[in-house]
Design a protein around this motif. Structure first.
Motif, PDB file in Angstrom:
ATOM      1  N   ILE A  13       0.866  -1.169   0.000  1.00  0.00           N
ATOM      2  CA  ILE A  13       0.000   0.000   0.000  1.00  0.00           C
ATOM      3  C   ILE A  13       0.906   1.223   0.000  1.00  0.00           C
ATOM      4  CG2 ILE A  13      -1.720   1.319   1.297  1.00  0.00           C
ATOM      5  CD1 ILE A  13      -2.627  -1.396   2.495  1.00  0.00           C
ATOM      6  N   TYR A  14       0.728   2.092  -0.994  1.00  0.00           N
ATOM      7  CA  TYR A  14       1.525   3.314  -1.101  1.00  0.00           C
ATOM      8  C   TYR A  14       0.701   4.492  -0.603  1.00  0.00           C
ATOM      9  CZ  TYR A  14       4.870   0.669  -3.862  1.00  0.00           C
ATOM     10  OH  TYR A  14       5.805  -0.249  -4.272  1.00  0.00           O
ATOM     11  N   ALA A  15       1.325   5.312   0.233  1.00  0.00           N
ATOM     12  CA  ALA A  15       0.641   6.474   0.805  1.00  0.00           C
ATOM     13  C   ALA A  15       1.494   7.719   0.604  1.00  0.00           C
ATOM     14  CB  ALA A  15       0.373   6.256   2.293  1.00  0.00           C
ATOM     15  N   GLY A  16       0.895   8.753   0.027  1.00  0.00           N
ATOM     16  CA  GLY A  16       1.573  10.042  -0.123  1.00  0.00           C
ATOM     17  C   GLY A  16       1.322  10.889   1.106  1.00  0.00           C
ATOM     18  N   LEU A  17       2.384  11.389   1.716  1.00  0.00           N
ATOM     19  CA  LEU A  17       2.279  12.101   2.989  1.00  0.00           C
ATOM     20  C   LEU A  17       2.429  13.611   2.809  1.00  0.00           C
ATOM     21  CD1 LEU A  17       4.470   9.734   5.208  1.00  0.00           C
ATOM     22  CD2 LEU A  17       2.038   9.517   4.590  1.00  0.00           C
ATOM     23  N   TYR A  18       1.918  14.345   3.788  1.00  0.00           N
ATOM     24  CA  TYR A  18       1.963  15.806   3.730  1.00  0.00           C
ATOM     25  C   TYR A  18       3.361  16.365   3.995  1.00  0.00           C
ATOM     26  CZ  TYR A  18      -2.849  17.264   2.898  1.00  0.00           C
ATOM     27  OH  TYR A  18      -4.051  17.538   2.304  1.00  0.00           O
ATOM     28  N   ASN A  19       4.299  15.548   4.432  1.00  0.00           N
ATOM     29  CA  ASN A  19       5.674  16.023   4.574  1.00  0.00           C
ATOM     30  C   ASN A  19       6.485  15.795   3.302  1.00  0.00           C
ATOM     31  OD1 ASN A  19       6.063  13.273   4.587  1.00  0.00           O
ATOM     32  ND2 ASN A  19       6.924  13.166   6.658  1.00  0.00           N
ATOM     33  N   GLY A  20       5.805  15.364   2.222  1.00  0.00           N
ATOM     34  CA  GLY A  20       6.460  15.147   0.937  1.00  0.00           C
ATOM     35  C   GLY A  20       7.027  13.756   0.753  1.00  0.00           C
ATOM     36  N   GLN A  21       6.874  12.885   1.749  1.00  0.00           N
ATOM     37  CA  GLN A  21       7.414  11.538   1.665  1.00  0.00           C
ATOM     38  C   GLN A  21       6.383  10.557   1.095  1.00  0.00           C
ATOM     39  OE1 GLN A  21       8.467  10.922   5.811  1.00  0.00           O
ATOM     40  NE2 GLN A  21      10.596  11.456   5.421  1.00  0.00           N
TER      41      GLN A  21
ATOM     42  N   PHE B  42      10.148   7.057   1.919  1.00  0.00           N
ATOM     43  CA  PHE B  42      11.093   7.556   0.928  1.00  0.00           C
ATOM     44  C   PHE B  42      10.878   9.057   0.713  1.00  0.00           C
ATOM     45  CE2 PHE B  42       9.666   3.244  -0.219  1.00  0.00           C
ATOM     46  CZ  PHE B  42      10.862   2.549  -0.065  1.00  0.00           C
ATOM     47  N   GLU B  43      11.971   9.782   0.542  1.00  0.00           N
ATOM     48  CA  GLU B  43      11.898  11.216   0.250  1.00  0.00           C
ATOM     49  C   GLU B  43      11.572  11.418  -1.220  1.00  0.00           C
ATOM     50  OE1 GLU B  43      12.101  13.552   2.487  1.00  0.00           O
ATOM     51  OE2 GLU B  43      12.696  12.263   4.173  1.00  0.00           O
ATOM     52  N   VAL B  44      10.517  12.210  -1.507  1.00  0.00           N
ATOM     53  CA  VAL B  44      10.111  12.412  -2.904  1.00  0.00           C
ATOM     54  C   VAL B  44       9.940  13.887  -3.232  1.00  0.00           C
ATOM     55  CG1 VAL B  44       8.508  11.720  -4.726  1.00  0.00           C
ATOM     56  CG2 VAL B  44       8.855  10.224  -2.747  1.00  0.00           C
ATOM     57  N   HIS B  45       8.975  14.554  -2.577  1.00  0.00           N
ATOM     58  CA  HIS B  45       8.635  15.937  -2.908  1.00  0.00           C
ATOM     59  C   HIS B  45       9.080  16.884  -1.792  1.00  0.00           C
ATOM     60  CE1 HIS B  45       6.037  15.182  -6.461  1.00  0.00           C
ATOM     61  NE2 HIS B  45       5.753  14.040  -5.850  1.00  0.00           N
ATOM     62  N   SER B  46       9.095  18.165  -2.143  1.00  0.00           N
ATOM     63  CA  SER B  46       9.459  19.192  -1.167  1.00  0.00           C
ATOM     64  C   SER B  46       8.235  19.740  -0.434  1.00  0.00           C
ATOM     65  CB  SER B  46      10.191  20.341  -1.863  1.00  0.00           C
ATOM     66  OG  SER B  46       9.364  20.940  -2.863  1.00  0.00           O
ATOM     67  N   LYS B  47       7.039  19.386  -0.909  1.00  0.00           N
ATOM     68  CA  LYS B  47       5.799  19.861  -0.297  1.00  0.00           C
ATOM     69  C   LYS B  47       4.812  18.691  -0.216  1.00  0.00           C
ATOM     70  CE  LYS B  47       6.182  24.757  -1.549  1.00  0.00           C
ATOM     71  NZ  LYS B  47       5.511  25.914  -2.192  1.00  0.00           N
ATOM     72  N   PRO B  48       3.648  18.881   0.427  1.00  0.00           N
ATOM     73  CA  PRO B  48       2.704  17.783   0.630  1.00  0.00           C
ATOM     74  C   PRO B  48       2.313  17.054  -0.650  1.00  0.00           C
ATOM     75  CG  PRO B  48       2.065  19.644   1.987  1.00  0.00           C
ATOM     76  CD  PRO B  48       3.204  20.115   1.131  1.00  0.00           C
TER      77      PRO B  48
ATOM     78  N   ASP C 173       4.086  20.993  -4.781  1.00  0.00           N
ATOM     79  CA  ASP C 173       5.252  21.634  -5.395  1.00  0.00           C
ATOM     80  C   ASP C 173       5.091  21.826  -6.903  1.00  0.00           C
ATOM     81  OD1 ASP C 173       5.662  19.125  -6.504  1.00  0.00           O
ATOM     82  OD2 ASP C 173       7.433  18.664  -5.290  1.00  0.00           O
ATOM     83  N   GLN C 174       3.851  21.565  -7.419  1.00  0.00           N
ATOM     84  CA  GLN C 174       3.468  21.779  -8.813  1.00  0.00           C
ATOM     85  C   GLN C 174       3.975  20.696  -9.762  1.00  0.00           C
ATOM     86  OE1 GLN C 174       4.460  25.802 -10.043  1.00  0.00           O
ATOM     87  NE2 GLN C 174       3.636  26.706  -8.177  1.00  0.00           N
ATOM     88  N   ASN C 175       4.577  19.647  -9.226  1.00  0.00           N
ATOM     89  CA  ASN C 175       5.133  18.583 -10.057  1.00  0.00           C
ATOM     90  C   ASN C 175       4.535  17.230  -9.712  1.00  0.00           C
ATOM     91  OD1 ASN C 175       7.003  20.397 -11.284  1.00  0.00           O
ATOM     92  ND2 ASN C 175       8.369  20.169  -9.521  1.00  0.00           N
ATOM     93  N   LEU C 176       4.731  16.282 -10.640  1.00  0.00           N
ATOM     94  CA  LEU C 176       4.507  14.875 -10.370  1.00  0.00           C
ATOM     95  C   LEU C 176       5.857  14.179 -10.430  1.00  0.00           C
ATOM     96  CD1 LEU C 176       2.028  15.786 -12.604  1.00  0.00           C
ATOM     97  CD2 LEU C 176       1.124  13.657 -11.667  1.00  0.00           C
ATOM     98  N   CYS C 177       6.013  13.119  -9.645  1.00  0.00           N
ATOM     99  CA  CYS C 177       7.235  12.320  -9.691  1.00  0.00           C
ATOM    100  C   CYS C 177       6.877  10.894 -10.093  1.00  0.00           C
ATOM    101  CB  CYS C 177       7.949  12.319  -8.343  1.00  0.00           C
ATOM    102  SG  CYS C 177       8.791  13.871  -7.968  1.00  0.00           S
TER     103      CYS C 177
END
Length: 344
Positions: free
Chosen positions: A48-56, A70-76, A103-107
């Motif tokens: 189960i993958y969860a996107g967090l508000y700390n950007g992880q 995992f570190e991914v984004h700089s914003k939620p 952060d206006q992007n997708l990864c």
């Protein structure tokens, strides 16, 4: 008895009885704590993958409930979608996952024993609110506060011109990828999107409309309107219905084949606050919903005036939900820093 006698008299002794087997109450299997609010959740065959508000990005093992971050984004992160599994050059099976962020992007990332962001999907000018993967897994759709719908390639073998330029410059880190198609038509933020098939998809918006887009015609081909800001959408091919959740606490079902774009097939009543997520299950009559009233509910659309059962209760608002049709696993996440995992 009187009703039965009248009914038998009318039908010459034949009484047709329609019944539906009751689904057992879902067991809350586990509550998994994570470091921050959960903005999006997506279920793969093993995780189960969860996107967090700390950007992880958090990965939870369905079998062991072990959590990796995992570190991914700089914003939620506002949305996450499992794309597909693939084998690398060494024959190791890994997951491809896409995340959307403030952060206006997708990864677009690959997750195995380690984590690597392969591409940064850059093109939106404001917060990216949603992402969805086509049934073919060859394309990704995204919606944003900039009101645009963008389509991206998931190919790992055919880079676009911008990617070739970046590689020639020996760009370090994720390669920038630009959209293959941009569509405009909403007057306010696109809050969610989902694919109908490999060429058509739905979007919902605060402008109180559901739009059906055709990527081959490169235009909007139908618009459904209601009188409330829409938060989420999901499509059922089996039921041939669109399910939407809105800020007025109702879930509405639409049939896009209808002659009028304003006719609602049915309205599901049971939440007491904003409906943040809806997801169809494996059948054509059941769906789950997530709400700011802290609950995840299970519905049978044949009984629109009440829900079947409470799947899970969070201690704060629920922001997202997913239902894996393969094994009937439901995962929900929200502002209480937890992921609730249930088997239906």
């Amino acid at each position: 008895k009187q009703w039965y006698q009248r009914r038998v008299a009318i039908t010459a002794g034949i009484l047709d009885v329609h019944y539906f087997p009751k689904r057992k109450e879902p067991d809350e299997e586990s509550i998994v704590p994570v470091p921050d609010w959960v903005g999006g959740v997506s279920i793969s065959p093993k995780y189960i993958y969860a996107g967090l508000y700390n950007g992880q990005l958090a990965r939870v093992s369905i079998q062991s409930r072990e959590v990796e971050v995992f570190e991914v984004h700089s914003k939620p992160i506002k949305s996450v979608s499992f794309v597909k599994q693939f084998e690398d050059s060494s024959g190791v099976q890994k997951d491809l996952v896409v995340t959307a962020s403030l952060d206006q992007n997708l990864c677009y990332s690959v997750v195995g024993e380690d984590f690597t962001t392969l591409y940064t999907l850059k093109g939106h000018s404001q917060t990216v609110t949603s992402c969805s993967v086509a049934p073919s897994t060859e394309q990704i759709a995204s919606g944003s506060w900039d009101t645009y719908l963008k389509i991206w390639s998931t190919s790992l073998d055919e880079p676009c011109d911008e990617e070739i330029k970046n590689k020639r410059k020996k760009h370090s880190g994720p390669v920038l990828r630009t959209p293959i198609l941009t569509l405009g038509g909403h007057s306010q933020v696109i809050t969610d999107c989902c694919w109908k098939d490999n060429t058509q998809l739905f979007t919902v918006s605060y402008d109180m409309s559901v739009k059906l887009w055709d990527t081959q015609l490169m235009s909007c081909v139908n618009t459904l309107s209601i009188n409330s800001a829409l938060q989420c959408v999901d499509w059922s091919e089996r039921a041939h219905l669109i399910a939407t959740g809105s800020s007025d606490k109702f879930i509405r079902l639409f049939d896009p084949r209808g002659a009028s774009g304003t006719i609602v097939h049915s309205t599901l009543v049971g939440h007491s606050c904003w409906v943040a997520g809806v997801k169809w299950g494996s059948s054509d009559v059941e769906l789950v919903s997530a709400s700011y009233d802290n609950r995840t509910l299970l519905w049978d659309i044949r009984s629109p005036k009440t829900y079947l059962s409470v799947v899970g209760t969070h201690s704060d608002k629920v922001l997202c939900v997913d239902w894996s049709a393969a094994d009937n696993t439901v995962a929900s996440g929200g502002a209480d820093n937890t992921i609730h995992i249930n088997k239906l």
